[in-house]
Design an enzyme around this catalytic site. Structure first.
Site, PDB file in Angstrom:
ATOM      1  N   GLY A  12      18.581 -23.399  12.464  1.00  0.00           N
ATOM      2  CA  GLY A  12      19.750 -22.662  12.941  1.00  0.00           C
ATOM      3  C   GLY A  12      21.047 -23.227  12.400  1.00  0.00           C
ATOM      4  O   GLY A  12      21.062 -24.274  11.724  1.00  0.00           O
ATOM      5  N   ASP A  13      22.136 -22.493  12.636  1.00  0.00           N
ATOM      6  CA  ASP A  13      23.493 -22.918  12.260  1.00  0.00           C
ATOM      7  C   ASP A  13      23.670 -23.112  10.754  1.00  0.00           C
ATOM      8  O   ASP A  13      24.458 -23.941  10.300  1.00  0.00           O
ATOM      9  CB  ASP A  13      23.873 -24.221  12.999  1.00  0.00           C
ATOM     10  N   GLY A  15      24.998 -21.055   8.789  1.00  0.00           N
ATOM     11  CA  GLY A  15      26.182 -20.333   8.307  1.00  0.00           C
ATOM     12  C   GLY A  15      25.910 -18.834   8.188  1.00  0.00           C
ATOM     13  O   GLY A  15      26.560 -18.129   7.412  1.00  0.00           O
ATOM     14  N   LYS A  16      24.956 -18.352   8.995  1.00  0.00           N
ATOM     15  CA  LYS A  16      24.572 -16.925   8.942  1.00  0.00           C
ATOM     16  C   LYS A  16      25.766 -16.017   9.209  1.00  0.00           C
ATOM     17  O   LYS A  16      25.986 -15.028   8.511  1.00  0.00           O
ATOM     18  CB  LYS A  16      23.454 -16.634   9.965  1.00  0.00           C
ATOM     19  N   GLY A  17      26.555 -16.381  10.257  1.00  0.00           N
ATOM     20  CA  GLY A  17      27.705 -15.548  10.630  1.00  0.00           C
ATOM     21  C   GLY A  17      28.662 -15.378   9.469  1.00  0.00           C
ATOM     22  O   GLY A  17      29.068 -14.264   9.130  1.00  0.00           O
ATOM     23  N   GLY A  40      25.295 -18.882  18.067  1.00  0.00           N
ATOM     24  CA  GLY A  40      26.750 -18.979  17.923  1.00  0.00           C
ATOM     25  C   GLY A  40      27.035 -18.810  16.446  1.00  0.00           C
ATOM     26  O   GLY A  40      26.700 -19.683  15.651  1.00  0.00           O
ATOM     27  N   HIS A  41      27.562 -17.661  16.058  1.00  0.00           N
ATOM     28  CA  HIS A  41      27.802 -17.353  14.644  1.00  0.00           C
ATOM     29  C   HIS A  41      29.303 -17.356  14.380  1.00  0.00           C
ATOM     30  O   HIS A  41      30.042 -16.542  14.931  1.00  0.00           O
ATOM     31  CB  HIS A  41      27.170 -15.993  14.287  1.00  0.00           C
ATOM     32  N   ARG A 147       6.087  -8.303  31.182  1.00  0.00           N
ATOM     33  CA  ARG A 147       6.278  -6.901  31.585  1.00  0.00           C
ATOM     34  C   ARG A 147       6.992  -6.737  32.919  1.00  0.00           C
ATOM     35  O   ARG A 147       6.663  -5.892  33.731  1.00  0.00           O
ATOM     36  CB  ARG A 147       4.919  -6.171  31.568  1.00  0.00           C
ATOM     37  N   GLN A 226      19.207 -18.029  15.144  1.00  0.00           N
ATOM     38  CA  GLN A 226      18.431 -19.279  15.072  1.00  0.00           C
ATOM     39  C   GLN A 226      17.926 -19.487  13.639  1.00  0.00           C
ATOM     40  O   GLN A 226      18.574 -19.059  12.708  1.00  0.00           O
ATOM     41  CB  GLN A 226      17.269 -19.268  16.085  1.00  0.00           C
ATOM     42  N   GLY A 304      28.618 -26.880  22.017  1.00  0.00           N
ATOM     43  CA  GLY A 304      29.498 -28.011  21.682  1.00  0.00           C
ATOM     44  C   GLY A 304      28.748 -29.310  21.471  1.00  0.00           C
ATOM     45  O   GLY A 304      29.354 -30.349  21.210  1.00  0.00           O
ATOM     46  N   LYS A 333      27.588 -24.910   2.924  1.00  0.00           N
ATOM     47  CA  LYS A 333      28.135 -26.223   3.273  1.00  0.00           C
ATOM     48  C   LYS A 333      27.951 -27.259   2.155  1.00  0.00           C
ATOM     49  O   LYS A 333      27.791 -28.449   2.422  1.00  0.00           O
ATOM     50  CB  LYS A 333      27.559 -26.695   4.618  1.00  0.00           C
ATOM     51  N   ASP A 335      30.171 -28.194   0.132  1.00  0.00           N
ATOM     52  CA  ASP A 335      31.367 -29.051   0.124  1.00  0.00           C
ATOM     53  C   ASP A 335      31.208 -30.278   1.016  1.00  0.00           C
ATOM     54  O   ASP A 335      31.882 -31.286   0.810  1.00  0.00           O
ATOM     55  CB  ASP A 335      32.584 -28.227   0.581  1.00  0.00           C
ATOM     56  N   SER A 423      28.011 -21.444  -0.808  1.00  0.00           N
ATOM     57  CA  SER A 423      29.195 -21.455   0.061  1.00  0.00           C
ATOM     58  C   SER A 423      29.818 -22.838   0.026  1.00  0.00           C
ATOM     59  O   SER A 423      29.125 -23.841   0.221  1.00  0.00           O
ATOM     60  CB  SER A 423      28.776 -21.074   1.482  1.00  0.00           C
TER      61      SER A 423
HETATM   62  P1  GDP Z   1      25.274 -19.766  12.202  1.00  0.00           P
HETATM   63  O1  GDP Z   1      24.785 -19.967  13.590  1.00  0.00           O
HETATM   64  O2  GDP Z   1      24.172 -19.805  11.197  1.00  0.00           O
HETATM   65  O3  GDP Z   1      26.131 -18.545  12.050  1.00  0.00           O
HETATM   66  O4  GDP Z   1      26.195 -21.022  11.867  1.00  0.00           O
HETATM   67  P2  GDP Z   1      27.311 -21.675  12.853  1.00  0.00           P
HETATM   68  O5  GDP Z   1      28.493 -20.783  12.884  1.00  0.00           O
HETATM   69  O6  GDP Z   1      26.700 -22.064  14.148  1.00  0.00           O
HETATM   70  O7  GDP Z   1      27.593 -23.033  12.092  1.00  0.00           O
HETATM   71  C1  GDP Z   1      28.034 -23.075  10.787  1.00  0.00           C
HETATM   72  C2  GDP Z   1      29.379 -23.816  10.779  1.00  0.00           C
HETATM   73  O8  GDP Z   1      29.701 -24.162   9.461  1.00  0.00           O
HETATM   74  C3  GDP Z   1      30.536 -22.951  11.259  1.00  0.00           C
HETATM   75  O9  GDP Z   1      31.499 -23.770  11.856  1.00  0.00           O
HETATM   76  C4  GDP Z   1      31.069 -22.344   9.981  1.00  0.00           C
HETATM   77  O10 GDP Z   1      32.456 -22.008  10.066  1.00  0.00           O
HETATM   78  C5  GDP Z   1      30.874 -23.492   9.026  1.00  0.00           C
HETATM   79  N1  GDP Z   1      30.588 -23.120   7.629  1.00  0.00           N
HETATM   80  C6  GDP Z   1      29.914 -22.063   7.133  1.00  0.00           C
HETATM   81  N2  GDP Z   1      29.797 -22.155   5.790  1.00  0.00           N
HETATM   82  C7  GDP Z   1      30.415 -23.300   5.443  1.00  0.00           C
HETATM   83  C8  GDP Z   1      30.611 -23.976   4.193  1.00  0.00           C
HETATM   84  O11 GDP Z   1      30.183 -23.540   3.129  1.00  0.00           O
HETATM   85  N3  GDP Z   1      31.294 -25.154   4.230  1.00  0.00           N
HETATM   86  C9  GDP Z   1      31.770 -25.689   5.394  1.00  0.00           C
HETATM   87  N4  GDP Z   1      32.421 -26.840   5.341  1.00  0.00           N
HETATM   88  N5  GDP Z   1      31.603 -25.082   6.571  1.00  0.00           N
HETATM   89  C10 GDP Z   1      30.924 -23.918   6.594  1.00  0.00           C
HETATM   90  P1  IMO Z   2      22.207 -19.850  15.747  1.00  0.00           P
HETATM   91  O1  IMO Z   2      21.905 -18.373  15.723  1.00  0.00           O
HETATM   92  C1  IMO Z   2      20.783 -23.876  16.521  1.00  0.00           C
HETATM   93  C2  IMO Z   2      17.910 -24.367  19.783  1.00  0.00           C
HETATM   94  C3  IMO Z   2      18.361 -25.107  21.022  1.00  0.00           C
HETATM   95  C4  IMO Z   2      17.051 -25.713  21.463  1.00  0.00           C
HETATM   96  C5  IMO Z   2      16.039 -24.623  21.138  1.00  0.00           C
HETATM   97  C6  IMO Z   2      15.709 -23.705  22.287  1.00  0.00           C
HETATM   98  O2  IMO Z   2      23.613 -20.173  16.085  1.00  0.00           O
HETATM   99  O3  IMO Z   2      21.709 -20.511  14.515  1.00  0.00           O
HETATM  100  P2  IMO Z   2      16.969 -21.825  23.670  1.00  0.00           P
HETATM  101  O4  IMO Z   2      18.364 -21.747  24.204  1.00  0.00           O
HETATM  102  O5  IMO Z   2      16.625 -20.761  22.690  1.00  0.00           O
HETATM  103  O6  IMO Z   2      15.963 -21.951  24.765  1.00  0.00           O
HETATM  104  O7  IMO Z   2      16.904 -23.225  22.877  1.00  0.00           O
HETATM  105  O8  IMO Z   2      16.629 -23.851  20.096  1.00  0.00           O
HETATM  106  N1  IMO Z   2      18.764 -23.220  19.409  1.00  0.00           N
HETATM  107  C7  IMO Z   2      19.586 -23.221  18.369  1.00  0.00           C
HETATM  108  N2  IMO Z   2      19.913 -24.197  17.497  1.00  0.00           N
HETATM  109  N3  IMO Z   2      21.301 -22.641  16.372  1.00  0.00           N
HETATM  110  C8  IMO Z   2      20.980 -21.645  17.211  1.00  0.00           C
HETATM  111  O9  IMO Z   2      21.361 -20.371  17.013  1.00  0.00           O
HETATM  112  C9  IMO Z   2      20.113 -21.912  18.296  1.00  0.00           C
HETATM  113  N4  IMO Z   2      19.608 -21.192  19.310  1.00  0.00           N
HETATM  114  C10 IMO Z   2      18.772 -21.998  19.973  1.00  0.00           C
HETATM  115  O10 IMO Z   2      19.319 -26.084  20.721  1.00  0.00           O
HETATM  116  O11 IMO Z   2      16.744 -26.825  20.667  1.00  0.00           O
HETATM  117 MG    MG Z   3      25.141 -21.218  15.213  1.00  0.00          MG
END
Ligand code: GDP
Ligand code: IMO
Ligand code: MG
Length: 436
Positions: A12-13, A15-17, A40-41, A147, A226, A304, A333, A335, A423
């Site tokens: 997860g995280d 940078g999908k958003g 959280g995107h 269900r 995720q 957070g 990411k 950079d 990116s």
């Molecule tokens: P998502 O859940 O996949 O949408 O990713 P998140 O938003 O949770 O986390 C990605 C974080 O990295 C966010 O704070 C973005 O603003 C930041 N981000 C995305 N692409 C880049 C990148 O290429 N470089 C840097 N430094 N930050 C990035």
């Molecule tokens: P995005 O879409 C990163 C993780 C939680 C935990 C496990 C189960 O922003 O990439 P849950 O709340 O689904 O029961 O948690 O999955 N988790 C994520 N980690 N990015 C996410 O979403 C996540 N959504 C859930 O931290 O380890």
């Molecule tokens: Mg996220």
């Protein structure tokens, strides 16, 4: 026309958003297919930083249609907050007009008691807790597969309150048996206020809407939440989420046949992070890990919490590529690695296993094993010289430092899939397209 899918290849995280927002101009529809407000995107553009949880990341493009698909679980309280913060952005920036939002009637609702059950479940697990975001995801999907769930399409039926009450009472019995203390009243009030906001949106049969759009040659991007390693089937179980985060989730979470999937964009960070509990073979516990965390601002967009950091893991990425049928890679990411003398990448694992006679043997493999716990798996690294230079001003791949070009080439060769986007910063504009 077919559906393109963008999904995370790590934990997860990735940078999908950001990338969905960048790709949206090419599409007519953006559709979220699974997960809920555990996601959280983050989007950054025009000096705005905005985090979306349930709403698709195409929402800041006024002419586009955003769909919350049947595979998503919605918390009305969080949904209402998200709508309100979109309104604030639009008020503060008159140039920004948000797109249309449609919601599948078949999307399930997260009840207040789902959140409480999530907390109770984590508390009961103690040290072995999943590290859930505590948004009620697990209990809501349990009621879906059990269900018992309530769906968006139930909201406007006369039996809605009755059904809500029956399910809540069932949950309360469970909480009572677990001797878990809670206060429902305030949250319940907010929940019904959220239901009123949900009522204002068009509740659709998204499977028809999407297939009809495809028949009219309209373009659809399915947005995952995720990451693959959190998938309920193939992730690092039980430290996973409760939905199918992989490509097949786009079929079941939107009502799209597998034959209607076209490009699959697999997104990964140039290193690796994980938030919550569970094994993470390339995790760094030293100052290098801290440096990645600091440089990448690795703190969860939803909770957070500090994200655990480590080196890129090509064993895990290869596994994710197989599961999703990835056609294009997107590396984000990059950079964050700007100030590293040396960069490492896991290219295989040494795995401890038992022979038939009970003896232990160590094998080296590039397969992602059933058990990836520390003590069982040890990553084998390939080292690279870092580019150790600022790259934020670069606008074309030709200007990448040669060490970065090497890094990209090595990853592409190992994974046998091209990297089509790199990116180099959180903003829309910090995106280098390598090929279309
Ligand atoms: P998502 O859940 O996949 O949408 O990713 P998140 O938003 O949770 O986390 C990605 C974080 O990295 C966010 O704070 C973005 O603003 C930041 N981000 C995305 N692409 C880049 C990148 O290429 N470089 C840097 N430094 N930050 C990035
Ligand atoms: P995005 O879409 C990163 C993780 C939680 C935990 C496990 C189960 O922003 O990439 P849950 O709340 O689904 O029961 O948690 O999955 N988790 C994520 N980690 N990015 C996410 O979403 C996540 N959504 C859930 O931290 O380890
Ligand atoms: Mg996220």
């Amino acid at each position: 026309m077919k559906v393109d899918v963008l999904l995370g290849l790590q934990w997860g995280d990735e940078g999908k958003g950001k990338i969905v927002d960048v790709l949206t101009p090419k599409y007519d529809f953006i559709a979220r297919f699974q997960g809920g407000p555990n996601a959280g995107h983050t989007l950054q553009f025009n000096n705005i930083k905005h985090v979306l949880h349930t709403i698709p990341s195409g929402i800041f493009h006024s002419e586009k249609i955003n769909i919350i698909g049947n595979g998503v679980v919605i918390d009305p309280v969080i949904f209402k907050n998200e709508i309100e913060s979109l309104e604030i952005v639009a008020q503060q920036n008159t140039s920004i007009k948000t797109g249309k939002l449609l919601i599948s009637k078949k999307a399930h609702l997260i009840l207040p008691t789902h959140r409480i059950l999530d907390a109770a479940s984590e508390a009961a697990k103690g040290k072995t807790k999943i590290g859930s975001t505590l948004k009620g995801i697990g209990p809501a999907y349990m009621d879906k597969t059990g269900r018992n769930g309530l769906r968006v399409g139930d909201i406007n039926t006369p039996q809605f309150r009755e059904k809500y009450k029956a399910l809540t009472q069932k949950h309360e019995k469970m909480l009572h048996n677990a001797k878990f203390e809670y206060d429902l009243s305030e949250y319940e009030e907010a929940w019904f206020a959220g239901i009123e906001v949900l009522k204002k949106y068009n509740h659709i049969d998204s499977e028809y809407e999407i297939n009809e759009a495809l028949n009219k040659n309209q373009k659809i991007l399915a947005e995952g939440a995720q990451g693959t390693l959190l998938d309920i089937e193939f992730g690092s179980y039980p430290y996973v989420t409760s939905s199918n985060t992989i490509c097949s989730g786009a079929c079941s979470g939107l009502g799209v046949a597998p034959s209607k999937i076209d490009n699959v964009f697999g997104i990964f960070k140039a290193y690796c992070t994980r938030v919550g509990s569970g094994p993470f073979p390339t995790e760094l516990f030293d100052e290098t890990g801290e440096k990645l965390q600091k440089a990448g601002h690795e703190f969860g967009a939803t909770t957070g919490r500090a994200r655990r950091c480590g080196w890129l893991d090509l064993v895990a990425l290869k596994y994710s590529i197989i599961l999703n049928g990835v056609t294009h890679l997107i590396m984000t990411k990059v950079d964050v690695l700007n100030k590293f003398e040396e960069i490492k990448v896991a290219t295989s694992y040494k795995v401890k296993q038992y022979k038939e006679n009970g003896e232990i043997e160590i094998i080296e493999t590039d397969r992602f094993p059933y058990n990836i716990e520390e003590g069982i798996v040890e990553p084998v690294y390939t080292k690279f010289k870092g580019w150790n230079t600022e790259i934020s001003q670069i606008t074309t791949k030709d200007d990448f430092p040669k060490e970065l070009k090497n890094y990209i080439k090595f990853i592409e060769d190992k994974l046998e899939v091209p990297i089509s986007i790199v990116s180099i910063g959180p903003k829309r504009t910090s995106t280098i397209k390598i090929e279309s």
